[in-house]
Design an enzyme around this catalytic site. Structure first.
Site, PDB file in Angstrom:
ATOM      1  N   GLY A   1      -2.846  36.833  41.130  1.00 56.15           N
ATOM      2  CA  GLY A   1      -2.503  36.093  42.339  1.00 56.15           C
ATOM      3  C   GLY A   1      -1.013  36.177  42.613  1.00 56.15           C
TER       4      GLY A   1
ATOM      5  N   GLY B   1       2.355  31.908  41.025  1.00 59.22           N
ATOM      6  CA  GLY B   1       2.304  33.089  40.165  1.00 59.22           C
ATOM      7  C   GLY B   1       3.652  33.786  40.074  1.00 59.22           C
TER       8      GLY B   1
ATOM      9  CG  MET C   1      -2.730  22.348  48.785  1.00 62.12           C
ATOM     10  SD  MET C   1      -3.860  23.011  47.569  1.00 62.12           S
ATOM     11  CE  MET C   1      -5.386  22.206  48.037  1.00 62.12           C
TER      12      MET C   1
ATOM     13  CG  HIS D   1      34.730  30.680  55.224  1.00 58.22           C
ATOM     14  ND1 HIS D   1      33.886  31.765  55.206  1.00 58.22           N
ATOM     15  CD2 HIS D   1      35.883  31.074  54.618  1.00 58.22           C
ATOM     16  CE1 HIS D   1      34.510  32.785  54.632  1.00 58.22           C
ATOM     17  NE2 HIS D   1      35.725  32.392  54.256  1.00 58.22           N
TER      18      HIS D   1
HETATM   19  P1  FAD Z   1      -1.223  15.346  42.941  1.00 66.24           P
HETATM   20  O1  FAD Z   1       0.202  15.522  42.640  1.00 66.24           O
HETATM   21  O2  FAD Z   1      -2.176  16.384  42.495  1.00 66.24           O
HETATM   22  O3  FAD Z   1      -1.614  13.938  42.323  1.00 66.24           O
HETATM   23  C1  FAD Z   1      -2.906  13.441  42.360  1.00 66.24           C
HETATM   24  C2  FAD Z   1      -3.075  12.485  41.205  1.00 66.24           C
HETATM   25  O4  FAD Z   1      -4.320  11.819  41.380  1.00 66.24           O
HETATM   26  C3  FAD Z   1      -3.157  13.170  39.855  1.00 66.24           C
HETATM   27  O5  FAD Z   1      -2.192  12.625  38.985  1.00 66.24           O
HETATM   28  C4  FAD Z   1      -4.566  12.885  39.360  1.00 66.24           C
HETATM   29  O6  FAD Z   1      -4.618  12.632  37.964  1.00 66.24           O
HETATM   30  C5  FAD Z   1      -4.915  11.621  40.120  1.00 66.24           C
HETATM   31  N1  FAD Z   1      -6.359  11.449  40.344  1.00 66.24           N
HETATM   32  C6  FAD Z   1      -7.226  12.362  40.852  1.00 66.24           C
HETATM   33  N2  FAD Z   1      -8.448  11.817  40.979  1.00 66.24           N
HETATM   34  C7  FAD Z   1      -8.344  10.544  40.535  1.00 66.24           C
HETATM   35  C8  FAD Z   1      -9.255   9.466  40.435  1.00 66.24           C
HETATM   36  N3  FAD Z   1     -10.526   9.595  40.828  1.00 66.24           N
HETATM   37  N4  FAD Z   1      -8.814   8.290  39.919  1.00 66.24           N
HETATM   38  C9  FAD Z   1      -7.513   8.141  39.525  1.00 66.24           C
HETATM   39  N5  FAD Z   1      -6.615   9.116  39.605  1.00 66.24           N
HETATM   40  C10 FAD Z   1      -7.010  10.296  40.131  1.00 66.24           C
HETATM   41  N6  FAD Z   1       5.076  21.691  45.522  1.00 66.24           N
HETATM   42  C11 FAD Z   1       6.317  21.669  46.065  1.00 66.24           C
HETATM   43  O7  FAD Z   1       6.498  21.099  47.145  1.00 66.24           O
HETATM   44  N7  FAD Z   1       7.378  22.264  45.439  1.00 66.24           N
HETATM   45  C12 FAD Z   1       7.237  22.927  44.265  1.00 66.24           C
HETATM   46  O8  FAD Z   1       8.216  23.453  43.717  1.00 66.24           O
HETATM   47  C13 FAD Z   1       5.944  22.968  43.670  1.00 66.24           C
HETATM   48  N8  FAD Z   1       5.753  23.612  42.500  1.00 66.24           N
HETATM   49  C14 FAD Z   1       4.524  23.613  41.926  1.00 66.24           C
HETATM   50  C15 FAD Z   1       4.350  24.275  40.731  1.00 66.24           C
HETATM   51  C16 FAD Z   1       3.112  24.293  40.101  1.00 66.24           C
HETATM   52  C17 FAD Z   1       2.951  25.005  38.788  1.00 66.24           C
HETATM   53  C18 FAD Z   1       2.026  23.584  40.703  1.00 66.24           C
HETATM   54  C19 FAD Z   1       0.682  23.561  40.031  1.00 66.24           C
HETATM   55  C20 FAD Z   1       2.183  22.932  41.913  1.00 66.24           C
HETATM   56  C21 FAD Z   1       3.425  22.945  42.543  1.00 66.24           C
HETATM   57  N9  FAD Z   1       3.624  22.303  43.770  1.00 66.24           N
HETATM   58  C22 FAD Z   1       4.871  22.313  44.340  1.00 66.24           C
HETATM   59  C23 FAD Z   1       2.529  21.628  44.481  1.00 66.24           C
HETATM   60  C24 FAD Z   1       2.611  20.103  44.277  1.00 66.24           C
HETATM   61  O9  FAD Z   1       2.570  19.813  42.910  1.00 66.24           O
HETATM   62  C25 FAD Z   1       1.480  19.413  45.014  1.00 66.24           C
HETATM   63  O10 FAD Z   1       1.461  19.818  46.358  1.00 66.24           O
HETATM   64  C26 FAD Z   1       1.640  17.895  44.962  1.00 66.24           C
HETATM   65  O11 FAD Z   1       1.662  17.448  43.633  1.00 66.24           O
HETATM   66  C27 FAD Z   1       0.505  17.210  45.714  1.00 66.24           C
HETATM   67  O12 FAD Z   1       0.671  15.842  45.651  1.00 66.24           O
HETATM   68  P2  FAD Z   1      -0.578  14.848  45.762  1.00 66.24           P
HETATM   69  O13 FAD Z   1       0.014  13.479  45.651  1.00 66.24           O
HETATM   70  O14 FAD Z   1      -1.394  15.173  46.930  1.00 66.24           O
HETATM   71  O15 FAD Z   1      -1.491  15.150  44.488  1.00 66.24           O
END
Ligand code: FAD
Length: 466
Positions: free
Chosen positions: A181, A186, A320, A445
């Site tokens: 990917g 990646g 995302m 600058h």
């Molecule tokens: P999440 O951060 O996924 O949080 C959701 C939370 O809900 C989790 O902690 C989970 O445990 C909890 N949860 C789920 N279901 C339940 C349930 N039923 N009950 C209780 N708790 C629950 N984005 C950027 O903008 N910049 C970056 O540099 C970046 N780098 C990244 C690097 C990597 C390796 C990865 C994997 C992602 C990266 N992202 C980055 C993407 C970013 O992490 C996500 O877009 C962001 O975390 C989304 O936020 P969220 O609050 O929607 O969900």
């Protein structure tokens, strides 16, 4: 007695959920946030943005010392070596510090953390950690998880076929890392391990890396990463992977069809995307359906079709990204509180934290052309005094404007600090800026940002330094 236990219950404490919870509490509402992870902060703080940036920063410094870039500047290091345990230790510390910080903010703002997996049991009712709680408003902010690849079973503990979480935690530099990917995650994690000494091959189904970005930017990025030593297998489909004592044998075939072949790797990183987390949420109990992509649909206020149920972040449509989730978190809290919370989804910047960084906002040149006549101004980083002085000549800035009105429609940047540079254009575009507005704005600058001014000058006339 109050009708509900809470005014707002947020499910998930990622950047969407924890920000929504804090903002709602700041607005005087009684708030709880359910989180099943041991620590707050979601994907971003625990296994995403933060740990990846901790390794990207450290590996960049290592690379500069190892590949002679520092020596060129007169910084000679006679004996250098990689101390991976310390590098990994500072990653763990960075995560600990920031996730602990959210816990502190929850306490400060009187947000109750309900520990456990939350599931709807009825309208306004959720079971979490053996308890049933009620709330007038429930915000689903459950985020996303790694998209599985059929035929390739991830085993992070085994350390051979890993997803992004496993790739952050490797305790040895792989000899050959194959990244499945060619998207943002990646390329970022591939960069970390390439800098530390791995041979990195990116296998991508499409014929270009970085899907969704401006075509010219994708081509330039491809060229720069190749120069850095990345190898590519574009237009290639992975059909299977087998881990053994000597490594992983990956089976691939041309995406367009053709003969299968194998690639030998020490570690395979599967990073083909992420999918929304909705399993086990009990959405059927409240009659909330998902769209074809498994996402929860909302209106522009982040309300779902079920009264009192809202959704934000990776679990709803849109890029995302943590900052998109955070802005939606603020907006949904404000809407619940009766204010007007708005997110401009047309202006969510995207950044790839490689070296150089890649950043963009608004339309790509391809998208803009479809909408009508445009003008494009470009300026190479090679002609920017600061980039040149810093030995950072790769990349360019591209400003895309409406041919008739001169309104800026999109800006794309490849430059070492592109992620920081993009902020000024997002703000300018929020105010409806024309390319002329940017061209006639005084830029300090010598800064990399002057390249944005010069690219804007190139839209209607000529930049000075080209
Ligand atoms: P999440 O951060 O996924 O949080 C959701 C939370 O809900 C989790 O902690 C989970 O445990 C909890 N949860 C789920 N279901 C339940 C349930 N039923 N009950 C209780 N708790 C629950 N984005 C950027 O903008 N910049 C970056 O540099 C970046 N780098 C990244 C690097 C990597 C390796 C990865 C994997 C992602 C990266 N992202 C980055 C993407 C970013 O992490 C996500 O877009 C962001 O975390 C989304 O936020 P969220 O609050 O929607 O969900």
């Amino acid at each position: 007695m109050a009708e509900y236990d809470y005014d707002v219950l947020v499910i998930g404490a990622g950047p969407g959920g924890y920000v929504a919870a804090i903002r709602a509490a700041q607005l005087g509402l009684k708030v709880a946030c359910a989180e099943s992870r041991e620590t707050l902060g979601g994907t971003c703080l625990n296994v995403g943005c933060i740990p990846s940036k901790a390794l990207l920063h450290a590996s960049e410094l290592y690379d500069e010392a190892a590949n002679g870039t520092l020596a060129k500047l007169g910084v000679k290091i006679d004996k250098m070596s990689l101390d991976l345990p310390t590098m990994q230790g500072q990653r763990v510390d960075a995560v600990k510090g920031l996730t602990g910080g959210i816990e502190f903010l929850f306490k400060k703002n009187k947000v109750t953390w309900l520990k456990g997996l939350a599931s709807f049991t009825g309208a306004n009712t959720v079971a979490v950690g053996g308890e049933t709680v009620t709330a007038k408003n429930i915000v689903i902010a459950t985020g996303s998880s790694v998209m599985p690849l059929p035929g390739v079973e991830v085993d992070n503990a085994g350390g051979q076929i890993v997803d992004s979480t496993g790739a952050l935690e490797l305790d040895k530099v792989p000899g050959h890392l194959v990244v499945v990917g060619g998207g943002v995650i990646g390329l970022e994690l591939g960069s970390v391990w390439r800098r530390l000494g791995s041979k990195v091959t990116v296998v991508e189904y499409l014929d270009q890396i970085l899907p969704g970005m401006d075509g010219e930017i994708r081509k330039e990025a491809n060229k720069i990463f190749k120069k850095q030593g990345f190898e590519y297998r574009l237009g290639t489909k992975v059909t299977g992977a087998k881990a053994g004592k000597k490594g992983v044998t990956l089976t691939v075939e041309p995406a367009a069809g053709g003969a299968a072949e194998t690639i030998e790797a020490d570690v395979v990183l599967v990073s083909i995307g992420r999918r929304p987390n909705t399993d086990g949420l009990g959405l059927d109990k409240i009659g909330l359906e998902l769209n074809k992509r498994g996402q929860i649909e909302t209106d522009h206020e982040f309300a779902t079709k079920v009264p009192g149920v809202w959704a934000i972040g990776d679990v709803i449509p849109g890029p995302m990204l943590a900052h998109k989730a955070e802005d939606e978190g603020i907006a949904v809290a404000e809407n619940i509180a009766g204010l007007t919370g708005i997110v401009n989804h047309d202006l969510i910047p995207g950044v790839v934290y490689t070296k150089p960084e890649i950043a963009g906002v608004g339309l790509t040149e391809e998208q803009a052309k479809e909408k009508g006549p445009i003008k494009v101004g470009k300026f190479p980083m090679m002609a920017n005094s600061r980039a040149k002085t810093n030995h950072e000549p790769d990349g360019f800035v591209k400003v895309i404007a409406d041919a008739e009105t001169d309104k800026v429609l999109g800006v794309w940047i490849i430059a070492v600090p592109a992620g920081t540079m993009i902020a000024q254009v997002v703000q300018a575009m929020e105010f409806g800026a024309s390319s002329e507005d940017i061209a006639y704005t005084c830029h300090a600058h010598p800064t990399h940002s002057e390249a944005i001014k010069e690219a804007a000058m190139a839209v209607t006339g000529k930049p000075i330094h080209m």
